[in-house]
Structure formats: C-alpha cells, structure tokens
Design an enzyme around this catalytic site. Structure first.
Site, PDB file in Angstrom:
ATOM      1  N   ARG A 115      42.704  50.361  10.793  1.00 14.10           N
ATOM      2  CA  ARG A 115      43.285  50.803  12.076  1.00 14.10           C
ATOM      3  C   ARG A 115      44.791  50.831  11.866  1.00 14.10           C
ATOM      4  O   ARG A 115      45.411  49.793  11.632  1.00 14.10           O
ATOM      5  CB  ARG A 115      42.903  49.843  13.203  1.00 14.10           C
ATOM      6  CG  ARG A 115      43.663  50.130  14.489  1.00 14.10           C
ATOM      7  CD  ARG A 115      43.110  49.437  15.704  1.00 14.10           C
ATOM      8  NE  ARG A 115      41.909  50.114  16.173  1.00 14.10           N
ATOM      9  CZ  ARG A 115      41.429  50.003  17.419  1.00 14.10           C
ATOM     10  NH1 ARG A 115      42.043  49.252  18.308  1.00 14.10           N
ATOM     11  NH2 ARG A 115      40.331  50.650  17.776  1.00 14.10           N
ATOM     12  N   ASP A 164      41.165  58.611  29.071  1.00 11.69           N
ATOM     13  CA  ASP A 164      41.682  57.505  28.246  1.00 11.69           C
ATOM     14  C   ASP A 164      43.051  57.151  28.816  1.00 11.69           C
ATOM     15  O   ASP A 164      43.611  57.880  29.653  1.00 11.69           O
ATOM     16  CB  ASP A 164      41.765  57.983  26.774  1.00 11.69           C
ATOM     17  CG  ASP A 164      42.183  56.881  25.801  1.00 11.69           C
ATOM     18  OD1 ASP A 164      42.195  55.687  26.199  1.00 11.69           O
ATOM     19  OD2 ASP A 164      42.518  57.205  24.637  1.00 11.69           O
ATOM     20  N   CYS A 189      36.872  55.257  26.662  1.00 12.68           N
ATOM     21  CA  CYS A 189      36.711  54.499  25.413  1.00 12.68           C
ATOM     22  C   CYS A 189      37.032  53.026  25.607  1.00 12.68           C
ATOM     23  O   CYS A 189      36.574  52.200  24.831  1.00 12.68           O
ATOM     24  CB  CYS A 189      37.606  55.094  24.334  1.00 12.68           C
ATOM     25  SG  CYS A 189      39.340  55.138  24.791  1.00 12.68           S
TER      26      CYS A 189
HETATM   27  N1   CP Z   1      37.702  51.671  22.189  1.00 15.97           N
HETATM   28  C1   CP Z   1      38.278  50.899  21.269  1.00 15.97           C
HETATM   29  O1   CP Z   1      38.485  51.280  20.130  1.00 15.97           O
HETATM   30  O2   CP Z   1      38.599  49.662  21.719  1.00 15.97           O
HETATM   31  P1   CP Z   1      39.487  48.589  20.950  1.00 15.97           P
HETATM   32  O3   CP Z   1      40.898  49.107  20.920  1.00 15.97           O
HETATM   33  O4   CP Z   1      39.371  47.325  21.763  1.00 15.97           O
HETATM   34  O5   CP Z   1      38.950  48.409  19.561  1.00 15.97           O
HETATM   35  N1  NVA Z   2      44.137  56.262  22.769  1.00 15.03           N
HETATM   36  C1  NVA Z   2      44.023  54.822  22.745  1.00 15.03           C
HETATM   37  C2  NVA Z   2      42.665  54.418  22.340  1.00 15.03           C
HETATM   38  C3  NVA Z   2      42.415  52.938  22.333  1.00 15.03           C
HETATM   39  C4  NVA Z   2      41.028  52.607  21.888  1.00 15.03           C
HETATM   40  C5  NVA Z   2      45.073  54.257  21.810  1.00 15.03           C
HETATM   41  O1  NVA Z   2      45.248  54.810  20.712  1.00 15.03           O
HETATM   42  O2  NVA Z   2      45.721  53.276  22.168  1.00 15.03           O
END
Ligand code: CP
Ligand code: NVA
Length: 335
Positions: A120, A242, A282
C-alpha cells in the site's frame, strides 16, 4: 458425488488460466476470463472455507503499508492465516518504502524469503517498480492510482446481489480517485455499464480512461462520464461513493469541502435510483460528508458485505497468484 467432481473440474480449467506467478498491480493485469475464474474461486472459498485450510501452507507474505488501513490489512492477514500461510506486516507510515535503499535491492532480498509482496503506497510507480524487480507476485493493496482488490470485491458483491453483471448499471458519484479507476476498469473488463459523475476537474486519469474505453470496446461495456450526480444516479442498480479527500491529499480537504457537497449521496439522490438499488462505499466513510447516515445505515446499504468480501476475494487472488497447491486443493474441495 460425480456431479460434485464435474463442477470442481470445470472450475479448475479457468483457475489455472495463466495467473500463477503473475502480479496484480492494476485491474489492467487481468482478463475477463481471469476475473470470472477469480469470482468462481471466491464463491467456493466463501462457501467452504474449511476446504482451503492448507492452500497457502508453507507460504509467507510480506505486507508493506505506507498508509493506514483497517480492512485491507486485516482481510489479508486473516485470509492468509485461514489458508495456512503466514505474514510479516511492516508499518511504513513514517518513511517511504525506498527511503533506505532502492526498490530493486528490496525486491531482490524479499524474493529470496517470501512468496508474495503486498504493497500500500503513495506512488503507483512504487508498486510497478517492485513488480518489475521482484520474481514473486506483487499485489497492489491501494496506490494513488488504483485499488484493484477493492474493485474486485465490489463487483463480486454485485454479482452476488444481481447475478449477471453485464446487465447492471453502477453510478459512481464523487472524486475521480484510485477506487473509481479500479471500478471503471473492472466494469469495462466485465462488459458492464458504469456512470461516473465528478466535478469538472476531478474526473478520471486520462490514461486509465483511455484503457477502460479500449477494453469496453472489446467487451461491450459502457462508460458514461458526466458532472451531474442526479443524472448519474437515475435508474441505476447501485450508487457508489468514496471520501472526497483520499489519503495523501489532506492539504486539499478544505478546498474539496467547498466543491463536493453537491455530490453527497443522500436520500434525495438515492430516490433517483431504481427501487431495488443498493448503496456502496469502500470505507472508511466520512459520515454526513460524501454520504448521509440515513443512506449508509439504510437497508439499501451493502457496505459491510463489500468489506466481508474483501477477504474472500483476496483469498482467491492469493491462491491464483501464489498457491501452488490450489489445483490440488480445489480437486479435494467438496462443492
Ligand atoms: N477499503 C479499504 O481499503 O479500507 P482500509 O483503508 O481500511 O484498508
Ligand atoms: N480513496 C481512498 C480509499 C480508501 C480505502 C483513499 O485512497 O484514501
């Protein structure tokens, strides 16, 4: 029993369709057949988790996260444990992954110790770079550009609700961000219809859009772009939103707070959708910003089904990319 064997054997064919050892950096890494196989395997894993207890036995996964997470971290960790594998979670919130050494050097270490790398990151290029260098599969667990695991779980959830994904229309209302990009590409790959309503300067990345349009030409998918949220929500089967401000854009939050209120998903907007339409997010949600409590807490909301399915779909992803035993596991699984 014979029927069970036939069903299982018919699932085997697509499951082995070339994904073993590959990366999931973008939805663009997948074919329609691969997504179909993935959903079949996810259904099987969801229905019969006990049949897959050793699917990742002896496999170790390294997870490096530059940003916070609840769902993605826990669904990967719990999912890998349930498949008999193990995980190292490395919290990289305080420095970027390549702050101490090059991505290539990190990759060439990791590939000797672990069977997959889950990332991530802020920059999408970090996930691409790791995938380029590492000889083990690299999975994007959210980057600036995409969130493929999320979109796959979301369309799997829609398939559970509606069956045929080609026949449904999803409206995404709000910021043209990573989640939206992966939804757009997944809709295109599945030959489904997606409508996107964003403010003028917050639409999809033009390369992602061009790729999605190219894919949609081949699959019969439809992509409709607009700025009017009411028009987008009219007669759709699902309304998705979102956060207006994604991780890494916190300094824009005040500015965005002035631009995005017309894109709030509230009862009035939901009333434009079809009577059976569901609400999707999400998560995490900024309640009463992009969505009102009345919508996210309503019976139309399937946000926790989406969250649950993250785990089933990611288990299927891991088995397809990493689980050398998955064929054998499937053969012995009782459907
Ligand atoms: N939806 C999602 O990816 O949630 P987190 O940021 O909590 O992992
Ligand atoms: N668009 C959001 C999604 C979080 C799961 C972000 O990148 O913060």
């Amino acid at each position: 029993m014979r029927m069970q064997t036939l069903i299982t054997e018919s699932l085997l064919q697509p499951v082995t369709a070339g994904l073993f050892g590959s990366d999931l950096v973008s939805i663009r890494d997948l074919s329609p057949v691969a997504v179909e196989s993935l959903f079949q395997l996810a259904s099987l894993v969801k229905a019969r988790p006990e049949s897959f207890r050793t699917a990742l036995a002896g496999k170790h996964v390294a997870m490096f996260f530059e940003k916070p997470s609840l769902r993605t971290r826990i669904t990967f960790e719990a999912g890998i444990a349930a498949l008999g594998g193990s995980v190292s979670f490395i919290d990289h919130r305080h420095e970027r992954l390549d702050a101490r050494e090059t991505l290539g050097d990190i990759a060439h270490n990791l590939e000797r110790w672990v069977n997959a790398i889950v990332l991530r990151t802020f920059a999408h290029e970090t996930v691409e770079g790791m995938a380029e260098h590492a000889r083990v599969p690299v999975i994007n667990a959210l980057s600036e550009l995409e969130h493929p695991c999320q979109a796959l779980a979301d369309y799997f959830t829609l398939q559970e609700k509606f069956g045929n994904l080609k026949g449904i229309r999803l409206a995404y209302v709000g910021d043209g961000n990573n989640v939206m990009h992966s939804l757009l590409l997944t809709a295109a790959l599945l030959g489904s219809t997606i409508r996107i309503a964003t403010p003028e300067d917050y639409g999809p990345d033009c390369r992602v859009l061009a790729d999605a349009q190219e894919i949609a030409k081949q699959t019969g998918g439809r992509i409709e772009l607009m700025t009017d949220p009411g028009r987008a929500a009219s007669d759709v089967d699902a309304v998705y939103t979102d956060a207006w401000t994604s991780m890494g854009h916190e300094e824009e939050a005040e500015e965005r707070g002035k631009i995005f209120p017309p894109y709030q998903v509230n009862d009035q907007l939901m009333s434009r959708a079809r009577p059976h339409a569901v609400f999707m997010h999400c998560l995490p949600a900024s309640r009463n910003e992009e969505v009102t409590d009345s919508v996210i807490d309503s019976l139309r909301s399937i946000v926790f089904e989406q969250a649950e399915n993250r785990m089933h779909v990611q288990k299927a992803i891991l088995m397809m990319l990493v689980g050398a035993k998955s064929r054998q596991q499937l053969r012995s699984a009782h459907v």
